[in-house]
Design a protein around this motif. Structure first.
Motif, PDB file in Angstrom:
ATOM      1  N   TYR B 289       0.840  -1.197   0.000  1.00 59.97           N
ATOM      2  CA  TYR B 289       0.000   0.000   0.000  1.00 59.97           C
ATOM      3  C   TYR B 289       0.877   1.250   0.000  1.00 59.97           C
ATOM      4  CZ  TYR B 289      -3.209  -3.583   1.625  1.00 59.97           C
ATOM      5  OH  TYR B 289      -3.927  -4.738   1.740  1.00 59.97           O
ATOM      6  N   ASP B 290       0.314   2.329  -0.425  1.00 64.66           N
ATOM      7  CA  ASP B 290       0.995   3.619  -0.420  1.00 64.66           C
ATOM      8  C   ASP B 290       0.858   4.209   0.987  1.00 64.66           C
ATOM      9  OD1 ASP B 290       2.160   6.000  -1.031  1.00 64.66           O
ATOM     10  OD2 ASP B 290       0.417   6.794  -2.116  1.00 64.66           O
ATOM     11  N   ALA B 291       1.646   3.655   1.899  1.00 56.10           N
ATOM     12  CA  ALA B 291       1.434   3.884   3.331  1.00 56.10           C
ATOM     13  C   ALA B 291       2.599   4.661   3.921  1.00 56.10           C
ATOM     14  CB  ALA B 291       1.285   2.545   4.040  1.00 56.10           C
ATOM     15  N   PRO B 292       2.453   5.951   4.072  1.00 59.91           N
ATOM     16  CA  PRO B 292       3.586   6.779   4.482  1.00 59.91           C
ATOM     17  C   PRO B 292       3.731   6.972   5.986  1.00 59.91           C
ATOM     18  CG  PRO B 292       1.777   8.168   3.816  1.00 59.91           C
ATOM     19  CD  PRO B 292       1.272   6.751   3.739  1.00 59.91           C
ATOM     20  N   ALA B 293       3.244   6.039   6.783  1.00 57.83           N
ATOM     21  CA  ALA B 293       3.380   6.213   8.233  1.00 57.83           C
ATOM     22  C   ALA B 293       3.975   4.951   8.859  1.00 57.83           C
ATOM     23  CB  ALA B 293       2.038   6.598   8.837  1.00 57.83           C
ATOM     24  N   ASN B 294       3.568   4.614  10.062  1.00 60.56           N
ATOM     25  CA  ASN B 294       4.340   3.620  10.829  1.00 60.56           C
ATOM     26  C   ASN B 294       4.000   2.167  10.566  1.00 60.56           C
ATOM     27  OD1 ASN B 294       1.835   3.676  12.270  1.00 60.56           O
ATOM     28  ND2 ASN B 294       2.899   2.766  14.019  1.00 60.56           N
ATOM     29  N   GLN B 295       3.059   1.918   9.656  1.00 61.25           N
ATOM     30  CA  GLN B 295       2.739   0.536   9.316  1.00 61.25           C
ATOM     31  C   GLN B 295       3.114   0.274   7.856  1.00 61.25           C
ATOM     32  OE1 GLN B 295      -1.227  -0.962  11.036  1.00 61.25           O
ATOM     33  NE2 GLN B 295      -1.638   1.176  10.595  1.00 61.25           N
TER      34      GLN B 295
END
Lengths: 350, 350, 350, 350
Positions: B289-295
């Motif tokens: 996923y395009d997930a720019p945080a801590n996961q």
């Protein structure tokens, strides 16, 4: 306007009204503890070949569904059902209002399979976080389904085996039970239902009664104290005998051959529905589902829809595109031959 | 074993423990009616630029979710959410246990859109049988989402506008609020949340507290008598000050620049997570996923998975096929730089 | 202001904080599936002489009560309790919110008797309309009770026998368990509770923990799938180890002699409460109830009340008449000897 | 056996059956959206002089009660009622099953007073821990009450004023509305009910219908979306017209003079009940309650009870002592004059 929109547009089969009138001023105990309810329950047990079954009468199907499911499940359990299942999409969250989640599975022709049930339960149990998920506790199906299709004996047997092995209850919503049993394609009997399900019902409302559903419980675990559940959810009719009387009238003389009003009227409705199906087929329009009973679904060109809507009430099922309208035609115990004849002629003339 | 499986594997940021110790033998009123809770609520109102907001502290997120939703909805209303929404799939039917249905919508990257909400509500209202369906009453989203992605300000604004126009509440689950706000890709602020949502929360449990979520209610309709709901569902902590104290410690000195422990620790965790993402990318493996945080979510070849699993705890997310394993890596306020360094080296060496 | 209003006005016994600090940066699994919870459960099982008991940790007592009761009862069952029972009058209808009715019985000294239970169940079962009533399914008592009194072993044994014979569960709310066990008048032990009850708990919140209740389930019927119930009601703490750690700290070194912080601190609080009781008695004012533990109830002349209220926080319990005020004095694990000494002097000087 | 045990032992007044038969094969829309329901609602609005009232038809009273109460209350609110109130003691916890507590008040002659309501609400609001208690949100009374007594216009007006001032809804269970309105001691009219209550109903089941209760909502806050609640609880009858038809038949020709079957039959039943009352009085036995309508309660010497029980069904109400039996005699729309005559003679001969 001739109505083919549903199977609850008229009152009741005449024998029902006659028996209500005949017994009207008799005095009986209330709340279903009368001789008529006892006799109707006996009759149903006999037809189901299930002498130990508990039989409880409800006024309507939504109430039967929510009461059975709430009584059967632990608080953290949910009910596996088709994504098209009546309890999931057409009862205003009545199951959730009792605290239980509908665990919807993709449906093909309105049906779910034993394999889907096995997969769903296996996935749940294999999940290390399964305690964070709703636990499947029951399988709910409708037969006939919400799109008019039928489970075969093989399919129901497979579902029953899966449920038994996995420790789930199998519950069959039989709001249109009579139409299902009398379909030319049906291969199930009431004794089959009693043998394969933990609980199921014979619908009266849509099959010739003013109202009423006869819930048959075969699993001993579900029998104790069920009348408390019935009362708690407002389902215990004060003049309970009205329910017993109606089933007695509908099942009068039934010997398994389908000769009683309940079955004979349903058989005729199925025949009518299949005539409608054939009429559209003759015009080159196939029905949406392989539905051999009293509900027929079509996607009509709008010109056809408009022509028919001027004379007939159908159930609108949405617009799949800008030029078509999806509809349901329903026949019932009350559908008049001349209404069907006129509809068939009008379809032929489209 | 180094643990990257979740963001609640350790205790609390040291300032939290220090303040609990320092105030330990003070005597205060219970149930959140103490000066520390009042001060923490004031601090949060100030950071949100929402002087009239009501702030309530909960021990955990599931309890916050079920209490807010139950307090806000009419009995026949349900909550629109992503099919991946925490309330729908990971809280054991807690919402249904309060009587309300989760109305799941297909999610893209863990998110739902304003258009989906508009379509769902329009379909409901256009349905002639809408009274037979659950009425949408609220939209629930998580930000960051359950798959680590972020809603943009544009997306949240569109959701907010849709909800406002349609008469639905917008509720944002902010269990990982700090990680979202500190992401390099974030364009939302706490005042934005306060302006756009009816109710949302700042998660403490996953962001440096021992436990605790700070629910912020900006819609006046949801404010009266909320503490009754808090108590009824068992969410009113006897030593309520423990919640106020923890948020005071975490937000100490915060002036909007992200200098407090709450934000500074989250910013570092985000950096670490993106390093892990980059390390896999350098090996040719893109994140799911395009997930720019801590996961960060990956589908690992089993050989890689086995190699890493020998030294690292990851969250298993199922096996998409016979040769791959899906996993989540989580960093947190407590992730040690040397643990990340070792992981990065081990990824590089795969 | 010195506070004697409740037993949850301070933080936690120092060994609790010390252990939380010492283990703070350890990484463990969440949701109570860690070694500390396992060890604490083992310790409690050992102290209860109940090797097969299930032990589950909750954050608070209201949540423990509602979860246990909802998990145990059938939908149509209710819980017999004293009219003064915490679940009936002080939890905002939390039990009803799970669908179950509190069946309140008149209480004497905050207690109900086995005979009352037998009579209530007999009356229910003898009623021809019993299906129209809530079916008793459980007996809930608190020990110490809400008015500080204690059930004797004889009384609890009688309740247990009645419940067993009648097929009801017996559930003991032990929010103040330590104070009860250490009362000079107590004749019950933890193994007695385990032997006599189906489920009970050891309160932590009021007995030295920051928060936490340890629910002990001895009846096998209540054990399966209980963690689903825990999660569904929002009671599964993400950092579950915090609960295990606290009970480990409180019960550290306990060998049944009362030497651990949990019991030693409670014993001292009981002594202090009885000193307060004696001080009023010396002034000619008897306590309202025969309450030999840490809660003491008095009806004070208003002049006395006003004099004391200037320096002490007490729990107001209403005004029985125009010239008196009813109050509760509570001691706790945290009550300082000098505070008691001052209060005793001030009472003597009234 | 002649039955005087209840007022739901027979079927329906003949005009009801006649109209059902006459309209039986008409086709109408389902779920109460037909012309007969509309006409019946109009008729009721006219009789109530409440042109803006919403009218909804239910099959039974328990369902009406639980649906109205659940739809009206916030989750943390409860309903004040007499300790003898039907919802509190005779509906299997149906209100609690929707999450709400019955807040029972001591009753005198089956009634509660405005002062009791004021005191209960004042006590709640004055309690510093009121958030730990269920919040009163509604007052529920039955008129006639469960013991056959009647609220006067003065009493109902006082209750209405108290509710209005305190912000509570006033809900009147009118399961026996016709008997109450036709009592020689009644001083209330349907327009009075509409003016004084937020919601009330005209019972059909006990007053000449096969089944059916007509709920009248006058408070605008309770009107929106009520049909969702009706459906969710299983109360939306598929062939809804059956309810409209029955009320049309019962209220046919009614002009406020009591000439319709609904009122005329009830008036006769009241007369019969008072004859029974007088017959016992002539034997020196006063009725238990000052009950001027169709229910009469007596504590019979066992010799009398045994003599009567041989020929008559009465409702047993328990044994107050070893030598007496408490019973209820009920007359109804269906009670035959010759049955009453025989009973009167048998009483005289005791």
């Amino acid at each position: 306007m001739l109505r083919f929109e549903c199977d609850y547009g008229e009152g009741a089969a005449q024998p029902v009204l006659d028996l209500l009138q005949k017994t009207n001023l008799e005095q009986t105990s209330g709340y279903g503890e009368d001789a008529y309810c006892a006799a109707a329950a006996d009759k149903i047990r006999a037809l189901c070949d299930a002498p130990d079954a508990a039989v409880h009468f409800f006024v309507g199907a939504t109430q039967a569904n929510l009461t059975v499911i709430d009584a059967a499940l632990k608080p953290w359990q949910g009910v596996l059902c088709a994504e098209t299942g009546h309890i999931h999409v057409h009862e205003t969250g009545s199951i959730e209002a009792t605290g239980h989640k509908c665990l919807a599975l993709p449906a093909r022709e309105g049906k779910i399979t034993a394999q889907q049930v096995r997969d769903a339960v296996a996935a749940h149990r294999a999940n290390p976080s399964h305690e964070h998920e709703v636990q499947p506790g029951m399988v709910y199906i409708s037969n006939p389904t919400e799109v008019g299709t039928l489970y075969t004996k093989e399919e129901l047997t497979a579902l029953s085996a899966a449920c038994y092995e996995l420790g789930l209850y199998l519950f069959v919503d039989g709001a249109r039970m009579a139409y299902g049993l009398m379909s030319p394609r049906n291969d199930l009997s009431l004794p089959d239902y009693a043998a394969l399900c933990d609980v199921f019902y014979l619908g009266g409302t849509k099959c010739g009664a003013l109202f009423g559903e006869a819930v048959v419980i075969t699993n001993d675990d579900l029998k104790p104290d069920f009348r408390y559940a019935l009362k708690q959810h407002g389902g215990m009719l004060a003049k309970g005998r009205l329910l017993g009387l109606q089933f007695l009238a509908l099942l009068d003389g039934e010997d398994g051959s389908g000769s009683s009003p309940y079955f004979a009227l349903a058989a005729e409705a199925d025949r009518q529905a299949l005539q409608i199906r054939d009429a559209f087929a003759a015009k080159g329009l196939a029905a949406q589902y392989d539905a051999p009973a009293n509900q027929q679904f079509f996607v009509l060109p709008d010109a056809w829809y408009d022509a028919l809507a001027a004379r007939y009430a159908m159930s609108p099922m949405g617009k799949p595109d800008a030029r078509h309208t999806a509809v349901r035609f329903c026949t019932s115990w009350a559908t008049r031959p001349e209404a069907v004849a006129q509809l068939l002629a009008d379809i032929a003339a489209l």
